[in-house]
Design a protein around this motif. Structure first.
Motif, mmCIF file in Angstrom:
data_model
loop_
_atom_site.group_PDB
_atom_site.id
_atom_site.type_symbol
_atom_site.label_atom_id
_atom_site.label_comp_id
_atom_site.label_asym_id
_atom_site.label_seq_id
_atom_site.Cartn_x
_atom_site.Cartn_y
_atom_site.Cartn_z
ATOM 1 N N HIS A 110 23.755 -10.153 -30.933
ATOM 2 C CA HIS A 110 23.225 -10.113 -32.291
ATOM 3 C C HIS A 110 21.881 -9.390 -32.297
ATOM 4 N N ASP A 111 21.480 -8.947 -33.463
ATOM 5 C CA ASP A 111 20.212 -8.241 -33.620
ATOM 6 C C ASP A 111 19.222 -9.111 -34.377
ATOM 7 N N LEU A 112 17.948 -9.025 -33.998
ATOM 8 C CA LEU A 112 16.889 -9.676 -34.759
ATOM 9 C C LEU A 112 16.722 -8.942 -36.085
ATOM 10 N N GLU A 113 16.217 -9.646 -37.076
ATOM 11 C CA GLU A 113 15.981 -8.996 -38.371
ATOM 12 C C GLU A 113 14.982 -7.857 -38.238
ATOM 13 N N GLU A 114 13.907 -8.106 -37.515
ATOM 14 C CA GLU A 114 12.866 -7.100 -37.302
ATOM 15 C C GLU A 114 12.797 -6.758 -35.821
ATOM 16 N N PRO A 115 12.667 -5.491 -35.476
ATOM 17 C CA PRO A 115 12.542 -5.128 -34.059
ATOM 18 C C PRO A 115 11.187 -5.562 -33.500
ATOM 19 N N ILE A 116 11.135 -5.714 -32.210
ATOM 20 C CA ILE A 116 9.873 -5.919 -31.499
ATOM 21 C C ILE A 116 9.495 -4.560 -30.919
ATOM 22 N N VAL A 117 8.314 -4.084 -31.266
ATOM 23 C CA VAL A 117 7.840 -2.777 -30.817
ATOM 24 C C VAL A 117 6.474 -2.973 -30.169
ATOM 25 N N TRP A 118 6.281 -2.372 -29.009
ATOM 26 C CA TRP A 118 4.983 -2.458 -28.361
ATOM 27 C C TRP A 118 4.741 -1.211 -27.526
ATOM 28 N N THR A 119 3.463 -0.955 -27.263
ATOM 29 C CA THR A 119 3.056 0.137 -26.387
ATOM 30 C C THR A 119 2.675 -0.477 -25.048
ATOM 31 N N ALA A 120 3.262 0.031 -23.989
ATOM 32 C CA ALA A 120 2.995 -0.508 -22.661
ATOM 33 C C ALA A 120 1.532 -0.328 -22.300
ATOM 34 N N GLU A 121 0.969 -1.344 -21.652
ATOM 35 C CA GLU A 121 -0.413 -1.298 -21.198
ATOM 36 C C GLU A 121 -0.537 -0.967 -19.723
ATOM 37 N N ALA A 122 0.548 -1.212 -18.963
ATOM 38 C CA ALA A 122 0.443 -1.066 -17.516
ATOM 39 C C ALA A 122 1.823 -1.007 -16.885
ATOM 40 N N VAL A 123 1.829 -0.567 -15.650
ATOM 41 C CA VAL A 123 2.957 -0.752 -14.739
ATOM 42 C C VAL A 123 2.412 -1.679 -13.662
ATOM 43 N N GLU A 124 3.194 -2.680 -13.271
ATOM 44 C CA GLU A 124 2.717 -3.627 -12.265
ATOM 45 C C GLU A 124 3.703 -3.725 -11.108
ATOM 46 N N PHE B 255 0.826 -1.212 0.000
ATOM 47 C CA PHE B 255 0.000 0.000 0.000
ATOM 48 C C PHE B 255 0.857 1.257 0.000
ATOM 49 N N ASP B 256 1.951 1.252 0.753
ATOM 50 C CA ASP B 256 2.864 2.405 0.759
ATOM 51 C C ASP B 256 3.402 2.666 -0.644
ATOM 52 N N ILE B 257 3.760 1.608 -1.345
ATOM 53 C CA ILE B 257 4.285 1.747 -2.704
ATOM 54 C C ILE B 257 3.208 2.253 -3.649
ATOM 55 N N VAL B 258 2.013 1.678 -3.537
ATOM 56 C CA VAL B 258 0.902 2.105 -4.390
ATOM 57 C C VAL B 258 0.624 3.593 -4.190
ATOM 58 N N ARG B 259 0.535 4.016 -2.935
ATOM 59 C CA ARG B 259 0.276 5.436 -2.650
ATOM 60 C C ARG B 259 1.391 6.324 -3.210
ATOM 61 N N ALA B 260 2.618 5.858 -3.113
ATOM 62 C CA ALA B 260 3.757 6.671 -3.555
ATOM 63 C C ALA B 260 3.803 6.828 -5.067
ATOM 64 N N ILE B 261 3.567 5.751 -5.806
ATOM 65 C CA ILE B 261 3.801 5.825 -7.255
ATOM 66 C C ILE B 261 2.550 6.085 -8.085
ATOM 67 N N ASP B 262 1.364 5.970 -7.492
ATOM 68 C CA ASP B 262 0.142 6.160 -8.266
ATOM 69 C C ASP B 262 0.122 7.487 -9.030
ATOM 70 N N PRO B 263 0.454 8.634 -8.403
ATOM 71 C CA PRO B 263 0.436 9.890 -9.166
ATOM 72 C C PRO B 263 1.459 9.901 -10.311
ATOM 73 N N VAL B 264 2.583 9.241 -10.120
ATOM 74 C CA VAL B 264 3.611 9.189 -11.164
ATOM 75 C C VAL B 264 3.106 8.401 -12.364
ATOM 76 N N VAL B 265 2.518 7.242 -12.090
ATOM 77 C CA VAL B 265 2.039 6.390 -13.184
ATOM 78 C C VAL B 265 0.865 7.058 -13.904
ATOM 79 N N ARG B 266 -0.010 7.718 -13.156
ATOM 80 C CA ARG B 266 -1.146 8.412 -13.793
ATOM 81 C C ARG B 266 -0.680 9.521 -14.745
ATOM 82 N N ALA B 267 0.456 10.134 -14.427
ATOM 83 C CA ALA B 267 0.984 11.220 -15.257
ATOM 84 C C ALA B 267 1.931 10.715 -16.351
ATOM 85 N N CYS B 268 2.103 9.420 -16.427
ATOM 86 C CA CYS B 268 3.060 8.832 -17.369
ATOM 87 C C CYS B 268 2.647 9.070 -18.817
#
Length: 182
Positions: free
Chosen positions: A130-144, A44-57
């Motif tokens: 080594h590098d993959l031929e094609e990059p993996i690209v994604w949009t984050a859905e959440a912080v957990e 709960f301490d962590i949730v309270r601390a980071i919630d405003p940061v994640v909401r503004a992300c």
């Protein structure tokens, strides 16, 4: 093991060849909180601390293509990883650390330089970079937040990111599947 992280598309990363014991869930660690299991009060301490940061992300678009090994650790061997790039990721981590500091929440500071990555597996030997031929690209859905250890079922607290980002992630995943089938 308790940590804050951004989930990554596990089925996509499971298709990347890597030797050794595979990691079951793909993620990008933001902050490692320690080996001990967190109490509900600590969570709960962590949730309270980071919630405003994640909401503004701002939108987190992440990209990776480079596979390499970190130095071996005595418990698991060589971590086989993929470096992750995302303009907002280091800033998000920095803001989360500041929020944790303000709330007097302890976290691991072992690695002073943040090197965002997805761990694919742990192996007995390192792999050549080594590098993959094609990059993996994604949009984050959440912080957990995971509060558990390897020996117990963790409590997972999910901070969902805005819906429009999640929709763009689904569209991106659909495009990736279509490309792979073509």
């Amino acid at each position: 093991m308790a940590y804050l992280y951004v989930p990554a598309p596990s089925p996509t990363f499971a298709r990347v060849p890597a030797p050794g014991k595979r990691e079951p869930e793909s993620h990008v660690t933001l902050v490692y909180l320690g080996k001990q299991e967190l109490t509900v009060e600590q969570a709960f301490d962590i949730v309270r601390a980071i919630d405003p940061v994640v909401r503004a992300c701002p939108k987190l678009t992440l990209r990776t293509r480079r596979v390499f090994s970190f130095p071996a650790n005595p418990e698991d061997g060589f971590p086989i990883v993929m470096s992750v790039e995302g303009a907002e990721l280091p800033h998000l981590r920095q803001e989360i650390c500041r929020a944790l500091d303000r709330a007097s929440v302890p976290y691991d500071r072992k690695f002073p330089v943040y090197r965002p990555h997805v761990t694919l597996a742990y192996a007995e030997q390192a792999v050549e970079q080594h590098d993959l031929e094609e990059p993996i690209v994604w949009t984050a859905e959440a912080v957990e937040l995971s509060t558990g250890t390897k020996d117990s079922e963790p409590l997972i607290v999910r901070f969902a990111l805005p819906l429009e980002w999640r929709i763009s992630t689904l569209v991106g995943q659909a495009r990736l599947l279509l490309q792979q089938r073509a």
